[in-house]
Design an enzyme around this catalytic site. Structure first.
Site, PDB file in Angstrom:
ATOM      1  N   GLY A  50      13.503  26.813  23.912  1.00 25.85           N
ATOM      2  CA  GLY A  50      12.840  27.642  22.899  1.00 25.85           C
ATOM      3  C   GLY A  50      11.338  27.636  23.076  1.00 25.85           C
ATOM      4  N   ARG A  79       5.514  26.286  22.367  1.00 24.55           N
ATOM      5  CA  ARG A  79       4.071  26.425  22.167  1.00 24.55           C
ATOM      6  C   ARG A  79       3.615  27.882  22.178  1.00 24.55           C
ATOM      7  NH1 ARG A  79       1.365  24.863  27.867  1.00 24.55           N
ATOM      8  NH2 ARG A  79       3.080  25.471  29.217  1.00 24.55           N
ATOM      9  N   LYS A 108       0.457  32.393  23.576  1.00 26.05           N
ATOM     10  CA  LYS A 108       0.870  31.123  24.186  1.00 26.05           C
ATOM     11  C   LYS A 108      -0.197  30.065  23.911  1.00 26.05           C
ATOM     12  CE  LYS A 108       2.716  29.512  28.642  1.00 26.05           C
ATOM     13  NZ  LYS A 108       3.162  29.995  29.963  1.00 26.05           N
ATOM     14  N   ASP A 157       2.675  19.071  22.389  1.00 27.41           N
ATOM     15  CA  ASP A 157       1.631  19.288  21.371  1.00 27.41           C
ATOM     16  C   ASP A 157       1.482  20.755  20.973  1.00 27.41           C
ATOM     17  OD1 ASP A 157       0.475  20.358  23.621  1.00 27.41           O
ATOM     18  OD2 ASP A 157      -1.199  18.952  23.711  1.00 27.41           O
ATOM     19  N   GLY A 158       2.262  21.630  21.606  1.00 29.79           N
ATOM     20  CA  GLY A 158       2.202  23.041  21.237  1.00 29.79           C
ATOM     21  C   GLY A 158       1.004  23.779  21.815  1.00 29.79           C
ATOM     22  N   ASP A 199      15.319  29.687  32.231  1.00 24.62           N
ATOM     23  CA  ASP A 199      14.561  30.048  31.022  1.00 24.62           C
ATOM     24  C   ASP A 199      13.249  30.734  31.378  1.00 24.62           C
ATOM     25  OD1 ASP A 199      14.315  27.199  31.902  1.00 24.62           O
ATOM     26  OD2 ASP A 199      12.515  27.287  30.670  1.00 24.62           O
ATOM     27  N   ASN A 200      12.918  30.763  32.666  1.00 23.79           N
ATOM     28  CA  ASN A 200      11.697  31.469  33.083  1.00 23.79           C
ATOM     29  C   ASN A 200      12.016  32.788  33.781  1.00 23.79           C
ATOM     30  OD1 ASN A 200      10.098  29.436  32.040  1.00 23.79           O
ATOM     31  ND2 ASN A 200       9.879  28.362  33.981  1.00 23.79           N
ATOM     32  N   ASP A 218       6.365  33.771  33.198  1.00 24.53           N
ATOM     33  CA  ASP A 218       6.059  32.358  32.997  1.00 24.53           C
ATOM     34  C   ASP A 218       5.401  31.742  34.231  1.00 24.53           C
ATOM     35  OD1 ASP A 218       5.856  30.215  31.331  1.00 24.53           O
ATOM     36  OD2 ASP A 218       7.912  30.389  30.619  1.00 24.53           O
TER      37      ASP A 218
END
Ligand code: AMP
Ligand code: MG
Length: 486
Positions: free
Chosen positions: A90, A93, A113, A125-126, A252-253, A262
């Protein structure tokens, strides 16, 4: 031209609801400042480039302000990372701020992003650092300028917010644009978590919004898969022909749209090396340059698995079988153009493979070779390129075969050069050029990254005063360790 404040939102993905994404507000970064913006990307939203200089621009894309019609959400997906399945990834960040509909009726996802933590951040840490945000920005816009399908980047906003990676760095945000942020991993998530209704809803959503032509087909779901296979064959052919190494081809990319998506430790090859691994955490070379072709096929089979509730396995398998021949045809077509050949010949594949074998290990710059090959008539061009090769006898043999092929058809050198210059970039996004621009930006000087972006936005045309960007990379520049942390 629109002003920033009157964008039209139509948030189709957000309307799918909470099974697909979670509402999250951006966490602002301190003292947001514009690092670089892309006028071409702004035009996709009908924005006047002058708007980038307005203070509200950095405020919006630094997470301080939000349009009232935006519905920021973190998407849920999963994916195969380095071959192993991660059941829940998911947006850890990044946030889908919303979908903007432009005057031409096209939808563009606004994805911020580095916008802070989300329910999918796990231990992260996002945040995104300035270095990786600039790299994503430059690559997205450069690939587009080369004619390679890619997500786009509107801007990078820097800040004074500290972030810890291997060292202390500063946080930044990059605003990514794409018609969709749905990845192969979205389908895998609903398939493996046994949510068949949501899986169907996702396929329906993608069909309606992005593949309406597949609806007309007898089997729309199979037509969708076939289109994804075709687009990926074309995409990977471009990567291989232009020496682009993605570095993290996890499922996922992989975008469902067949666009480059990505950007992490990517690299354009400098000297040709089929085995090049640009990702330093990729110990086995799973994502090496030449493995990108079988890995794309592998990822498509992971997507096919997630579609087995709707499509017969035999039909999926047959469609998957189209990938390699389609890839090969596109690749050869691109390489013929790069070599200035106007007609196909049954020996072309061998001609290309022999050239690459000669380049391998001879420290031949992959990009300048093609550019220089077009600058003079074939016989003179090969004579001046000859010194770069170690196996001179092998090169002479290749050069003689190439010159014979080049002599067929149109022999006008001016026309040949124009044709070849239009497909062989003079300016290349080399790691060391990006690194120099990043180091300046980290010191607060955004001039170099803006100049590099401007030069790379017209990669095929010689630009006055920009010769240094077209040089062979220095020896130190070819072996930069690009950190995978971002
Ligand atoms: P990537 O390697 O960038 O494709 O990221 C893989 C996964 O890790 C995605 O789910 C990202 O959202 C997540 N991720 C990467 N970096 C961070 C971070 N600094 N904080 C939270 N999540 C992250
Ligand atoms: Mg990712």
């Amino acid at each position: 031209m629109k002003s920033l404040t009157d964008l039209t939102f139509d948030n189709r993905f957000a309307r799918l609801g909470d099974a697909f994404s979670s509402p999250v507000l951006p966490e602002p970064i301190d003292a947001p400042r514009l690092v670089v913006a892309s006028a071409q990307a702004m035009a996709l939203l009908d924005l006047d480039p002058a708007q980038a200089e307005e203070p509200v621009f950095a405020e919006l894309f630094g997470g301080h302000k939000l349009w009232s019609e935006a519905e920021p959400r973190a998407m849920v997906y999963s994916g195969h990372q380095f071959g192993g399945y991660s059941p829940r990834l998911g947006d850890g960040r990044g946030l889908l701020l919303g979908e903007v509909r432009n005057a031409a009726g096209q939808h563009w996802d606004l994805h911020l992003k580095g916008a802070g933590q989300t329910p999918y951040s796990r231990s992260g840490d996002g945040r995104a650092v300035l270095r990786s945000s600039i790299r994503e920005f430059l690559a997205s816009e450069y690939l587009h300028a080369l004619g390679i399908p890619s997500s786009r980047a509107l801007c990078v906003v820097g800040s004074s917010t500290p972030v810890w990676r291997e060292r202390q760095e500063s946080a930044a945000m990059v605003l990514r644009l794409a018609p969709s942020h749905v990845r192969f991993g979205h389908f895998e998530y609903f398939y493996y978590s046994k949510q068949p209704e949501q899986l169907k809803e996702l396929v329906e959503h993608v069909l309606t919004c992005h593949f309406p032509e597949c609806r007309e087909q007898e089997q729309p779901y199979l037509a969708l898969f076939r289109t994804v296979v075709e687009r990926n064959a074309e995409l990977i052919a471009h990567w291989q022909a232009y020496g682009f190494c993605h570095g993290v081809m996890n499922s996922d990319n992989m975008s469902i749209l067949g666009i480059t998506f990505d950007f992490g430790p990517y690299a354009f090859l400098d000297d040709f090396d089929a085995q090049h691994i640009c990702n330093h955490s990729d110990d086995s070379g799973r994502y090496s340059f030449s493995n990108q072709v079988p890995i794309a096929h592998w990822n498509l089979s992971a997507l096919a698995q997630a579609l087995t509730p709707f499509i017969e396995v035999d039909a999926l398998r047959q469609t998957l079988g189209l990938f390699l021949p389609l890839y090969q045809a596109h690749y050869l077509d691109l390489m013929r153009r790069r070599l200035g050949l106007t007609r196909a010949d049954e020996h072309d594949q061998t001609l290309v493979e022999r050239l690459l074998q000669l380049m391998q290990g001879s420290a031949v710059d992959y990009h300048l070779f093609f550019r220089r090959l077009g600058e003079q008539a074939p016989a003179q061009a090969v004579a001046s390129l000859r010194d770069d090769f170690v196996d001179l006898a092998g090169f002479d043999q290749w050069a003689s075969d190439y010159c014979a092929r080049a002599a067929e058809g149109d022999n006008d050198q001016d026309a040949r050069r124009t044709r070849m210059d239009a497909v062989n970039p003079l300016y290349v996004l080399r790691n060391y050029l990006a690194q120099q621009a990043i180091e300046a930006a980290e010191q607060g000087d955004y001039g170099p990254v803006r100049e590099l972006h401007a030069v790379l936005s017209q990669p095929f045309e010689a630009q006055a005063g920009m010769a240094r960007y077209a040089e062979r990379p220095p020896q130190w520049g070819k072996h930069l360790e690009i950190s995978c942390s971002s």
